[in-house]
Design a protein around this motif. Structure first.
Motif, PDB file in Angstrom:
ATOM      1  N   GLU A   1      47.516  46.096   6.029  1.00  0.00           N
ATOM      2  CA  GLU A   1      46.154  46.624   6.079  1.00  0.00           C
ATOM      3  C   GLU A   1      45.213  45.556   6.617  1.00  0.00           C
ATOM      4  O   GLU A   1      45.205  44.428   6.124  1.00  0.00           O
ATOM      5  CB  GLU A   1      45.700  47.082   4.694  1.00  0.00           C
ATOM      6  CG  GLU A   1      46.457  48.308   4.232  1.00  0.00           C
ATOM      7  CD  GLU A   1      45.721  49.104   3.171  1.00  0.00           C
ATOM      8  OE1 GLU A   1      44.475  49.034   3.102  1.00  0.00           O
ATOM      9  OE2 GLU A   1      46.418  49.781   2.412  1.00  0.00           O
ATOM     10  N   PRO A   2      44.416  45.901   7.635  1.00  0.00           N
ATOM     11  CA  PRO A   2      43.459  44.939   8.199  1.00  0.00           C
ATOM     12  C   PRO A   2      42.223  44.821   7.305  1.00  0.00           C
ATOM     13  O   PRO A   2      41.289  45.607   7.399  1.00  0.00           O
ATOM     14  CB  PRO A   2      43.115  45.545   9.559  1.00  0.00           C
ATOM     15  CG  PRO A   2      43.334  47.014   9.371  1.00  0.00           C
ATOM     16  CD  PRO A   2      44.425  47.168   8.344  1.00  0.00           C
ATOM     17  N   VAL A   3      42.211  43.840   6.440  1.00  0.00           N
ATOM     18  CA  VAL A   3      41.123  43.665   5.474  1.00  0.00           C
ATOM     19  C   VAL A   3      39.987  42.828   6.053  1.00  0.00           C
ATOM     20  O   VAL A   3      38.836  43.007   5.686  1.00  0.00           O
ATOM     21  CB  VAL A   3      41.686  43.037   4.169  1.00  0.00           C
ATOM     22  CG1 VAL A   3      40.594  42.714   3.193  1.00  0.00           C
ATOM     23  CG2 VAL A   3      42.707  43.966   3.547  1.00  0.00           C
TER      24      VAL A   3
ATOM     25  N   ALA B   1      30.310  41.866  -0.634  1.00  0.00           N
ATOM     26  CA  ALA B   1      30.735  42.915  -1.572  1.00  0.00           C
ATOM     27  C   ALA B   1      31.565  43.977  -0.862  1.00  0.00           C
ATOM     28  O   ALA B   1      32.541  44.487  -1.422  1.00  0.00           O
ATOM     29  CB  ALA B   1      29.517  43.544  -2.236  1.00  0.00           C
ATOM     30  N   GLU B   2      31.205  44.301   0.370  1.00  0.00           N
ATOM     31  CA  GLU B   2      31.926  45.330   1.124  1.00  0.00           C
ATOM     32  C   GLU B   2      33.378  44.926   1.382  1.00  0.00           C
ATOM     33  O   GLU B   2      34.305  45.702   1.138  1.00  0.00           O
ATOM     34  CB  GLU B   2      31.214  45.588   2.460  1.00  0.00           C
ATOM     35  CG  GLU B   2      31.874  46.629   3.318  1.00  0.00           C
ATOM     36  CD  GLU B   2      31.182  46.806   4.665  1.00  0.00           C
ATOM     37  OE1 GLU B   2      31.810  47.402   5.549  1.00  0.00           O
ATOM     38  OE2 GLU B   2      30.039  46.344   4.817  1.00  0.00           O
ATOM     39  N   VAL B   3      33.589  43.707   1.838  1.00  0.00           N
ATOM     40  CA  VAL B   3      34.947  43.239   2.115  1.00  0.00           C
ATOM     41  C   VAL B   3      35.714  43.051   0.812  1.00  0.00           C
ATOM     42  O   VAL B   3      36.910  43.345   0.733  1.00  0.00           O
ATOM     43  CB  VAL B   3      34.924  41.951   2.966  1.00  0.00           C
ATOM     44  CG1 VAL B   3      36.309  41.348   3.097  1.00  0.00           C
ATOM     45  CG2 VAL B   3      34.347  42.246   4.342  1.00  0.00           C
ATOM     46  N   GLN B   4      35.035  42.586  -0.221  1.00  0.00           N
ATOM     47  CA  GLN B   4      35.696  42.440  -1.517  1.00  0.00           C
ATOM     48  C   GLN B   4      36.203  43.784  -2.019  1.00  0.00           C
ATOM     49  O   GLN B   4      37.338  43.899  -2.481  1.00  0.00           O
ATOM     50  CB  GLN B   4      34.743  41.827  -2.539  1.00  0.00           C
ATOM     51  CG  GLN B   4      35.387  41.596  -3.884  1.00  0.00           C
ATOM     52  CD  GLN B   4      34.513  40.784  -4.816  1.00  0.00           C
ATOM     53  OE1 GLN B   4      33.722  39.963  -4.387  1.00  0.00           O
ATOM     54  NE2 GLN B   4      34.662  41.017  -6.103  1.00  0.00           N
ATOM     55  N   ASP B   5      35.380  44.817  -1.920  1.00  0.00           N
ATOM     56  CA  ASP B   5      35.804  46.156  -2.340  1.00  0.00           C
ATOM     57  C   ASP B   5      36.993  46.663  -1.520  1.00  0.00           C
ATOM     58  O   ASP B   5      37.921  47.255  -2.073  1.00  0.00           O
ATOM     59  CB  ASP B   5      34.641  47.150  -2.222  1.00  0.00           C
ATOM     60  CG  ASP B   5      33.533  46.894  -3.235  1.00  0.00           C
ATOM     61  OD1 ASP B   5      33.778  46.157  -4.225  1.00  0.00           O
ATOM     62  OD2 ASP B   5      32.422  47.417  -3.044  1.00  0.00           O
TER      63      ASP B   5
ATOM     64  N   ALA C   1      39.249  44.798   0.020  1.00  0.00           N
ATOM     65  CA  ALA C   1      40.423  44.006  -0.353  1.00  0.00           C
ATOM     66  C   ALA C   1      41.003  44.467  -1.690  1.00  0.00           C
ATOM     67  O   ALA C   1      42.215  44.626  -1.833  1.00  0.00           O
ATOM     68  CB  ALA C   1      40.054  42.519  -0.424  1.00  0.00           C
ATOM     69  N   LEU C   2      40.139  44.705  -2.668  1.00  0.00           N
ATOM     70  CA  LEU C   2      40.616  45.130  -3.988  1.00  0.00           C
ATOM     71  C   LEU C   2      41.249  46.521  -3.930  1.00  0.00           C
ATOM     72  O   LEU C   2      42.260  46.778  -4.592  1.00  0.00           O
ATOM     73  CB  LEU C   2      39.486  45.080  -5.005  1.00  0.00           C
ATOM     74  CG  LEU C   2      38.968  43.664  -5.327  1.00  0.00           C
ATOM     75  CD1 LEU C   2      37.732  43.738  -6.218  1.00  0.00           C
ATOM     76  CD2 LEU C   2      40.051  42.803  -5.946  1.00  0.00           C
ATOM     77  N   ALA C   3      40.697  47.410  -3.121  1.00  0.00           N
ATOM     78  CA  ALA C   3      41.281  48.748  -2.961  1.00  0.00           C
ATOM     79  C   ALA C   3      42.674  48.641  -2.335  1.00  0.00           C
ATOM     80  O   ALA C   3      43.617  49.320  -2.765  1.00  0.00           O
ATOM     81  CB  ALA C   3      40.367  49.625  -2.104  1.00  0.00           C
TER      82      ALA C   3
ATOM     83  N   ALA D   1      41.587  40.157  -8.005  1.00  0.00           N
ATOM     84  CA  ALA D   1      42.649  40.574  -7.090  1.00  0.00           C
ATOM     85  C   ALA D   1      43.993  40.624  -7.820  1.00  0.00           C
ATOM     86  O   ALA D   1      44.773  41.562  -7.626  1.00  0.00           O
ATOM     87  CB  ALA D   1      42.710  39.623  -5.898  1.00  0.00           C
ATOM     88  N   SER D   2      44.255  39.639  -8.667  1.00  0.00           N
ATOM     89  CA  SER D   2      45.499  39.632  -9.449  1.00  0.00           C
ATOM     90  C   SER D   2      45.571  40.846 -10.363  1.00  0.00           C
ATOM     91  O   SER D   2      46.623  41.469 -10.494  1.00  0.00           O
ATOM     92  CB  SER D   2      45.594  38.359 -10.292  1.00  0.00           C
ATOM     93  OG  SER D   2      45.760  37.243  -9.477  1.00  0.00           O
ATOM     94  N   ALA D   3      44.458  41.173 -10.984  1.00  0.00           N
ATOM     95  CA  ALA D   3      44.424  42.338 -11.869  1.00  0.00           C
ATOM     96  C   ALA D   3      44.656  43.621 -11.074  1.00  0.00           C
ATOM     97  O   ALA D   3      45.385  44.517 -11.519  1.00  0.00           O
ATOM     98  CB  ALA D   3      43.089  42.396 -12.603  1.00  0.00           C
ATOM     99  N   ALA D   4      44.065  43.724  -9.895  1.00  0.00           N
ATOM    100  CA  ALA D   4      44.231  44.918  -9.059  1.00  0.00           C
ATOM    101  C   ALA D   4      45.684  45.065  -8.609  1.00  0.00           C
ATOM    102  O   ALA D   4      46.227  46.174  -8.590  1.00  0.00           O
ATOM    103  CB  ALA D   4      43.309  44.845  -7.845  1.00  0.00           C
ATOM    104  N   LEU D   5      46.318  43.962  -8.271  1.00  0.00           N
ATOM    105  CA  LEU D   5      47.696  43.980  -7.780  1.00  0.00           C
ATOM    106  C   LEU D   5      48.708  44.088  -8.915  1.00  0.00           C
ATOM    107  O   LEU D   5      49.782  44.651  -8.750  1.00  0.00           O
ATOM    108  CB  LEU D   5      47.955  42.719  -6.957  1.00  0.00           C
ATOM    109  CG  LEU D   5      49.270  42.609  -6.224  1.00  0.00           C
ATOM    110  CD1 LEU D   5      49.445  43.747  -5.213  1.00  0.00           C
ATOM    111  CD2 LEU D   5      49.354  41.269  -5.519  1.00  0.00           C
ATOM    112  N   GLY D   6      48.361  43.519 -10.056  1.00  0.00           N
ATOM    113  CA  GLY D   6      49.289  43.524 -11.177  1.00  0.00           C
ATOM    114  C   GLY D   6      50.246  42.350 -11.170  1.00  0.00           C
ATOM    115  O   GLY D   6      51.216  42.324 -11.929  1.00  0.00           O
TER     116      GLY D   6
END
Length: 168
Positions: free
Chosen positions: A73-75, A89-93, A95-97, A135-140
């Motif tokens: 995915e091109p983040v 905030a836009e790029v952070q969102d 990336a987390l998605a 990011a770690s929490a989002a990825l697991g």
């Protein structure tokens, strides 16, 4: 192509520094036939400056690797940094998605079968620790921020293995 899966697994994800750890010896009570029937599934996640990559593969006991899934995915993480090296905030969102989607694919894998590395942008990011925790929490899975030297070594190793050459 062939890869030494035991060597690949000798890296356990850590937060800031990479270090080699000894993989546990197999349980002598486990039958070798069971290991041959159910090859280990592994995952690698590359959190690059322009795109995030996920590769899931199955390793046989002989070191062969069968790619099961590849996602990219091109983040554009680097483009999301402002002059003060803070992430928008836009790029952070975005990336987390992306990491939540990747996390759904690898949530069944134990930590010792997953390596997640963050490269230059995560090294350079101001207040990056907070983002890495999210990011770690989002990825697991934990994210390891690797040095530029380790990043270059992994790129070289990937290219030489892809060409079917042994490393010097």
């Amino acid at each position: 192509f062939r890869i030494n899966s035991a060597r690949w697994l000798c890296y356990r994800p850590r937060m800031v520094t990479a270090r080699k750890v000894r993989t546990p010896d197999p349980d002598p009570r486990a039958s070798s036939a069971a290991a041959d029937v159910r090859p280990a599934e592994l995952a690698a996640v590359d959190l690059g400056s322009n795109s995030f990559h996920l590769m899931v593969a199955r390793a046989s006991g002989e070191g062969d690797l069968q790619v099961l899934d590849r996602l990219r995915e091109p983040v554009r993480l680097a483009a999301g940094l402002d002059a003060d090296r803070r992430l928008s905030a836009e790029v952070q969102d975005l990336a987390l998605a992306c990491l939540r989607r990747f996390g759904q694919r690898i949530k069944h894998l134990p930590a010792d079968r997953v390596r997640v590395v963050g490269t230059n942008t995560l090294r350079e990011m101001r207040r990056g620790d907070a983002f890495v925790l999210e990011a770690s929490a989002a990825l697991g899975h934990d994210i390891e921020i690797i040095s530029g030297i380790e990043e270059a070594r992994l790129v070289y190793e990937g290219v030489t293995r892809g060409l079917g050459q042994e490393q010097p």
